[in-house]
Design a protein around this motif. Structure first.
Motif, PDB file in Angstrom:
ATOM      1  N   LEU A 202     128.529  41.210  71.265  1.00  0.00           N
ATOM      2  CA  LEU A 202     129.955  41.124  71.581  1.00  0.00           C
ATOM      3  C   LEU A 202     130.751  42.291  71.012  1.00  0.00           C
ATOM      4  O   LEU A 202     130.522  42.726  69.875  1.00  0.00           O
ATOM      5  CB  LEU A 202     130.519  39.809  71.045  1.00  0.00           C
ATOM      6  N   LEU A 203     131.694  42.781  71.802  1.00  0.00           N
ATOM      7  CA  LEU A 203     132.718  43.732  71.358  1.00  0.00           C
ATOM      8  C   LEU A 203     134.064  43.027  71.513  1.00  0.00           C
ATOM      9  O   LEU A 203     134.412  42.588  72.604  1.00  0.00           O
ATOM     10  CB  LEU A 203     132.685  45.006  72.205  1.00  0.00           C
ATOM     11  N   LEU A 204     134.812  42.913  70.418  1.00  0.00           N
ATOM     12  CA  LEU A 204     136.029  42.107  70.411  1.00  0.00           C
ATOM     13  C   LEU A 204     137.269  42.980  70.581  1.00  0.00           C
ATOM     14  O   LEU A 204     137.868  43.435  69.606  1.00  0.00           O
ATOM     15  CB  LEU A 204     136.114  41.296  69.122  1.00  0.00           C
ATOM     16  N   GLY A 205     137.641  43.238  71.840  1.00  0.00           N
ATOM     17  CA  GLY A 205     138.914  43.885  72.096  1.00  0.00           C
ATOM     18  C   GLY A 205     140.038  42.889  71.884  1.00  0.00           C
ATOM     19  O   GLY A 205     139.939  41.730  72.296  1.00  0.00           O
ATOM     20  N   VAL A 206     141.105  43.325  71.230  1.00  0.00           N
ATOM     21  CA  VAL A 206     142.230  42.449  70.904  1.00  0.00           C
ATOM     22  C   VAL A 206     143.524  43.134  71.328  1.00  0.00           C
ATOM     23  O   VAL A 206     143.723  44.323  71.081  1.00  0.00           O
ATOM     24  CB  VAL A 206     142.278  42.140  69.393  1.00  0.00           C
TER      25      VAL A 206
ATOM     26  N   GLY B  18     132.432  33.313  67.716  1.00  0.00           N
ATOM     27  CA  GLY B  18     131.154  33.059  67.057  1.00  0.00           C
ATOM     28  C   GLY B  18     130.106  32.533  68.022  1.00  0.00           C
ATOM     29  O   GLY B  18     128.932  32.921  67.960  1.00  0.00           O
ATOM     30  N   ALA B  19     130.519  31.658  68.946  1.00  0.00           N
ATOM     31  CA  ALA B  19     129.579  31.130  69.928  1.00  0.00           C
ATOM     32  C   ALA B  19     129.070  32.221  70.860  1.00  0.00           C
ATOM     33  O   ALA B  19     127.884  32.258  71.211  1.00  0.00           O
ATOM     34  CB  ALA B  19     130.241  30.010  70.730  1.00  0.00           C
ATOM     35  N   LEU B  20     129.968  33.129  71.268  1.00  0.00           N
ATOM     36  CA  LEU B  20     129.547  34.243  72.120  1.00  0.00           C
ATOM     37  C   LEU B  20     128.587  35.163  71.381  1.00  0.00           C
ATOM     38  O   LEU B  20     127.630  35.683  71.978  1.00  0.00           O
ATOM     39  CB  LEU B  20     130.767  35.030  72.597  1.00  0.00           C
ATOM     40  N   GLN B  21     128.829  35.384  70.109  1.00  0.00           N
ATOM     41  CA  GLN B  21     127.887  36.187  69.336  1.00  0.00           C
ATOM     42  C   GLN B  21     126.509  35.530  69.316  1.00  0.00           C
ATOM     43  O   GLN B  21     125.480  36.195  69.434  1.00  0.00           O
ATOM     44  CB  GLN B  21     128.392  36.370  67.893  1.00  0.00           C
ATOM     45  N   TYR B  22     126.494  34.214  69.179  1.00  0.00           N
ATOM     46  CA  TYR B  22     125.222  33.491  69.122  1.00  0.00           C
ATOM     47  C   TYR B  22     124.475  33.578  70.451  1.00  0.00           C
ATOM     48  O   TYR B  22     123.295  33.943  70.493  1.00  0.00           O
ATOM     49  CB  TYR B  22     125.472  32.031  68.740  1.00  0.00           C
ATOM     50  N   VAL B  23     125.157  33.230  71.553  1.00  0.00           N
ATOM     51  CA  VAL B  23     124.449  33.183  72.839  1.00  0.00           C
ATOM     52  C   VAL B  23     124.091  34.579  73.344  1.00  0.00           C
ATOM     53  O   VAL B  23     123.154  34.725  74.139  1.00  0.00           O
ATOM     54  CB  VAL B  23     125.263  32.412  73.903  1.00  0.00           C
ATOM     55  N   SER B  24     124.830  35.597  72.917  1.00  0.00           N
ATOM     56  CA  SER B  24     124.532  36.966  73.369  1.00  0.00           C
ATOM     57  C   SER B  24     123.624  37.712  72.412  1.00  0.00           C
ATOM     58  O   SER B  24     123.275  38.868  72.670  1.00  0.00           O
ATOM     59  CB  SER B  24     125.836  37.755  73.532  1.00  0.00           C
ATOM     60  N   GLU B  25     123.268  37.088  71.305  1.00  0.00           N
ATOM     61  CA  GLU B  25     122.477  37.737  70.259  1.00  0.00           C
ATOM     62  C   GLU B  25     123.184  38.989  69.740  1.00  0.00           C
ATOM     63  O   GLU B  25     122.635  40.089  69.696  1.00  0.00           O
ATOM     64  CB  GLU B  25     121.060  38.050  70.753  1.00  0.00           C
TER      65      GLU B  25
ATOM     66  N   PRO C 138     131.871  40.518  65.151  1.00  0.00           N
ATOM     67  CA  PRO C 138     131.692  41.661  66.049  1.00  0.00           C
ATOM     68  C   PRO C 138     132.687  42.769  65.723  1.00  0.00           C
ATOM     69  O   PRO C 138     133.700  42.537  65.056  1.00  0.00           O
ATOM     70  CB  PRO C 138     131.984  41.066  67.434  1.00  0.00           C
ATOM     71  N   PRO C 139     132.431  43.987  66.197  1.00  0.00           N
ATOM     72  CA  PRO C 139     133.405  45.059  66.027  1.00  0.00           C
ATOM     73  C   PRO C 139     134.731  44.683  66.689  1.00  0.00           C
ATOM     74  O   PRO C 139     134.748  44.138  67.787  1.00  0.00           O
ATOM     75  CB  PRO C 139     132.756  46.254  66.736  1.00  0.00           C
ATOM     76  N   ILE C 140     135.846  44.963  66.007  1.00  0.00           N
ATOM     77  CA  ILE C 140     137.181  44.714  66.545  1.00  0.00           C
ATOM     78  C   ILE C 140     137.743  46.022  67.086  1.00  0.00           C
ATOM     79  O   ILE C 140     137.703  47.053  66.417  1.00  0.00           O
ATOM     80  CB  ILE C 140     138.126  44.158  65.469  1.00  0.00           C
ATOM     81  N   LEU C 141     138.272  45.964  68.307  1.00  0.00           N
ATOM     82  CA  LEU C 141     138.918  47.121  68.918  1.00  0.00           C
ATOM     83  C   LEU C 141     140.322  46.698  69.330  1.00  0.00           C
ATOM     84  O   LEU C 141     140.488  45.837  70.192  1.00  0.00           O
ATOM     85  CB  LEU C 141     138.138  47.617  70.143  1.00  0.00           C
ATOM     86  N   VAL C 142     141.325  47.259  68.695  1.00  0.00           N
ATOM     87  CA  VAL C 142     142.715  46.898  68.986  1.00  0.00           C
ATOM     88  C   VAL C 142     143.249  47.769  70.114  1.00  0.00           C
ATOM     89  O   VAL C 142     143.115  48.994  70.085  1.00  0.00           O
ATOM     90  CB  VAL C 142     143.590  47.046  67.730  1.00  0.00           C
TER      91      VAL C 142
END
Length: 280
Positions: free
Chosen positions: A112-116, A102-109, A175-179
């Motif tokens: 973020l792309l969330l690879g997991v 959530g913090a990365l989403q905030y500071v990057s506006e 953010p979008p999740i990419l597994v």
């Protein structure tokens, strides 16, 4: 196929091109640790879609903390997307991971792309033991985290698996999740929980087959077919030939290709990516 035709085909498929930031390497003898700020600025100026950071506590080579790397990249850019490539969710308490996301989403506006991922066994289990996390149960714990993560990031009330009730504040856009993962369980996980699937080094033929499998799996969960991201595909070092190959990946169903920095230095690899970007 001519290079010009390849470029048109790729453009029609809107293939995105990203690069891994110089933060680590599979080869402990040749760690790739470079200027993250300069690399991120270069990628943005070249028109690349995204920059990515690998993740681990203890890996087979020196490695920087992924969240710090992505926050640094976000701070010195305005447009380029930042991606975990990939975050080991099960290595962390899910609430803490959600707080960082959530913090990365905030500071990057919201870039973020969330690879997991669940972690490459080649790195061993030292990092997991050091973090007090179960290596054997990492797949199950990843699934549990993926179920909770959207509400946690959004700031909604959540009950954790141990019964703890909480709501994180401030909430953020999920953010979008990419597994990531090349096994059947990873593709099923992508179809059940994610917006995309990440694979390493797969051929266009394999991508086409996986796309069909993902569609079938997603239909079973009544979800949209995940997009496909290919990391370090085996591309020619000749730009015109590499452009043809990118067209093949786009036709096979890939949405994004991510290139890795060279042990000789990230600059040459990024310049090659920038040249390819001109053909998209």
């Amino acid at each position: 196929m001519a290079a010009g035709a390849a470029a048109r085909s790729v453009a029609d498929m809107t293939l995105q091109l990203g690069v891994i930031l110089p933060t680590s390497s599979p080869d402990p003898e040749q760690p790739i640790l470079g200027d993250v700020r300069a690399a991120a600025r270069f990628a943005e100026a070249a028109g690349l879609e995204s920059v990515w950071s690998t993740d681990h506590l203890v890996a087979s080579a020196p490695i920087l903390d992924s969240t710090v790397v992505l926050a640094t990249a976000a701070a010195v850019t305005d447009r380029v997307r930042i991606g975990y490539g990939v975050l080991l969710l099960a290595l962390r308490p899910v609430a803490w991971a959600a707080k960082q996301i959530g913090a990365l989403q905030y500071v990057s506006e919201n870039r973020l792309l969330l690879g997991v991922g669940t972690g490459n066994p080649a790195h061993g289990d030292v990092g997991w033991r050091a973090a007090g996390a179960s290596f054997a149960d990492r797949g199950q714990r990843t699934d549990e985290a993926l179920r909770l993560l959207p509400d946690l990031v959004a700031g909604k009330p959540v009950t954790l698996t141990d019964g703890t009730e909480l709501a994180l504040s401030p909430g953020a856009t999920m953010p979008p999740i990419l597994v990531a993962g090349d096994g059947p369980r990873a593709r099923r996980r992508a179809a059940e929980y994610a917006d995309g699937w990440i694979t390493i080094g797969a051929s266009p033929t394999r991508i086409a087959a996986s796309a069909r499998e993902l569609t079938t799996l997603a239909e079973g969960f009544r979800r949209t077919t995940p997009t496909i991201t290919v990391v370090v595909p085996p591309l020619s070092t000749v730009p015109a030939q590499a452009a043809d190959q990118l067209a093949e990946y786009a036709t096979a169903g890939a949405e994004r290709v991510i290139l890795a920095p060279s042990p000789a230095g990230w600059e040459a690899s990024y310049e090659f990516a920038a040249e390819l970007q001109q053909s998209l």
